[in-house]
Scaffold this motif. Structure first.
Motif, PDB file in Angstrom:
ATOM      1  N   PHE A 114      41.263  33.751  32.385  1.00  0.00           N
ATOM      2  CA  PHE A 114      41.952  34.785  33.162  1.00  0.00           C
ATOM      3  C   PHE A 114      43.023  35.462  32.309  1.00  0.00           C
ATOM      4  O   PHE A 114      43.189  36.678  32.356  1.00  0.00           O
ATOM      5  CB  PHE A 114      42.574  34.175  34.421  1.00  0.00           C
ATOM      6  N   LYS A 115      43.723  34.685  31.505  1.00  0.00           N
ATOM      7  CA  LYS A 115      44.783  35.223  30.648  1.00  0.00           C
ATOM      8  C   LYS A 115      44.244  36.311  29.721  1.00  0.00           C
ATOM      9  O   LYS A 115      44.890  37.333  29.508  1.00  0.00           O
ATOM     10  CB  LYS A 115      45.420  34.094  29.836  1.00  0.00           C
ATOM     11  N   ASP A 116      43.056  36.090  29.164  1.00  0.00           N
ATOM     12  CA  ASP A 116      42.453  37.080  28.262  1.00  0.00           C
ATOM     13  C   ASP A 116      42.088  38.378  28.979  1.00  0.00           C
ATOM     14  O   ASP A 116      41.987  39.426  28.345  1.00  0.00           O
ATOM     15  CB  ASP A 116      41.203  36.512  27.585  1.00  0.00           C
ATOM     16  N   GLY A 117      41.864  38.307  30.274  1.00  0.00           N
ATOM     17  CA  GLY A 117      41.457  39.490  31.025  1.00  0.00           C
ATOM     18  C   GLY A 117      42.564  40.145  31.826  1.00  0.00           C
ATOM     19  O   GLY A 117      42.314  41.097  32.556  1.00  0.00           O
ATOM     20  N   LEU A 118      43.795  39.661  31.691  1.00  0.00           N
ATOM     21  CA  LEU A 118      44.904  40.178  32.489  1.00  0.00           C
ATOM     22  C   LEU A 118      45.793  41.096  31.662  1.00  0.00           C
ATOM     23  O   LEU A 118      46.188  40.752  30.553  1.00  0.00           O
ATOM     24  CB  LEU A 118      45.749  39.014  33.024  1.00  0.00           C
ATOM     25  N   GLN A 119      46.083  42.263  32.211  1.00  0.00           N
ATOM     26  CA  GLN A 119      47.038  43.179  31.604  1.00  0.00           C
ATOM     27  C   GLN A 119      47.986  43.684  32.682  1.00  0.00           C
ATOM     28  O   GLN A 119      47.558  44.097  33.760  1.00  0.00           O
ATOM     29  CB  GLN A 119      46.347  44.395  30.983  1.00  0.00           C
TER      30      GLN A 119
END
Length: 133
Positions: A114-119
């Motif tokens: 999820f961290k990689d896909g969150l902005q």
């Protein structure tokens, strides 16, 4: 709920959704589940709302549709793609500017974590008295 608390709450909800289901589902599934989860938490959430776009005196009533608008102050755009595309962040920033909102979240449930896909995106644009959008 203050905006930072709201952002944290929505990120946590998205994280748990990604943790429990993982990547690979359609964007519409993540959107519907996040929408219902946030509503269940007592938040006011609008889904797939139409936003008018005006330019040079021409108004397009259904210029675009946002994914989720939480408490009329936080925009959440949902994606489910393996790769990050810069256009997705640009899309959110444009939506924020046109909706006159400050903060938006881009949640890409297609990434491995999820961290990689969150902005988190912040609209620094401020209309001046004589400007038109």
């Amino acid at each position: 709920m203050e905006i930072e608390e709201l952002v944290s709450h929505c990120i946590d909800k998205g994280y748990r959704l990604h943790r429990d289901l993982g990547p690979g589902l359609l964007e519409s599934v993540y959107e519907a589940l996040l929408f219902e989860g946030l509503r269940r938490d007592g938040l006011i959430v609008h889904r797939q709302g139409a936003v008018a776009v005006e330019h040079d005196g021409i108004v397009i009533e259904n210029g675009f549709r946002f994914d989720l608008l939480v408490e009329d102050k936080l925009l959440i755009e949902i994606k489910s793609t393996e790769r990050h595309a810069a256009v997705h962040a640009k899309q959110v920033l444009t939506y924020l500017r046109l909706m006159d909102l400050r903060i938006g979240l881009l949640m890409n449930f297609g990434r491995g974590t999820f961290k990689d896909g969150l902005q988190r995106l912040v609209n620094n644009y401020r209309r001046t008295a004589g400007s038109q959008s």
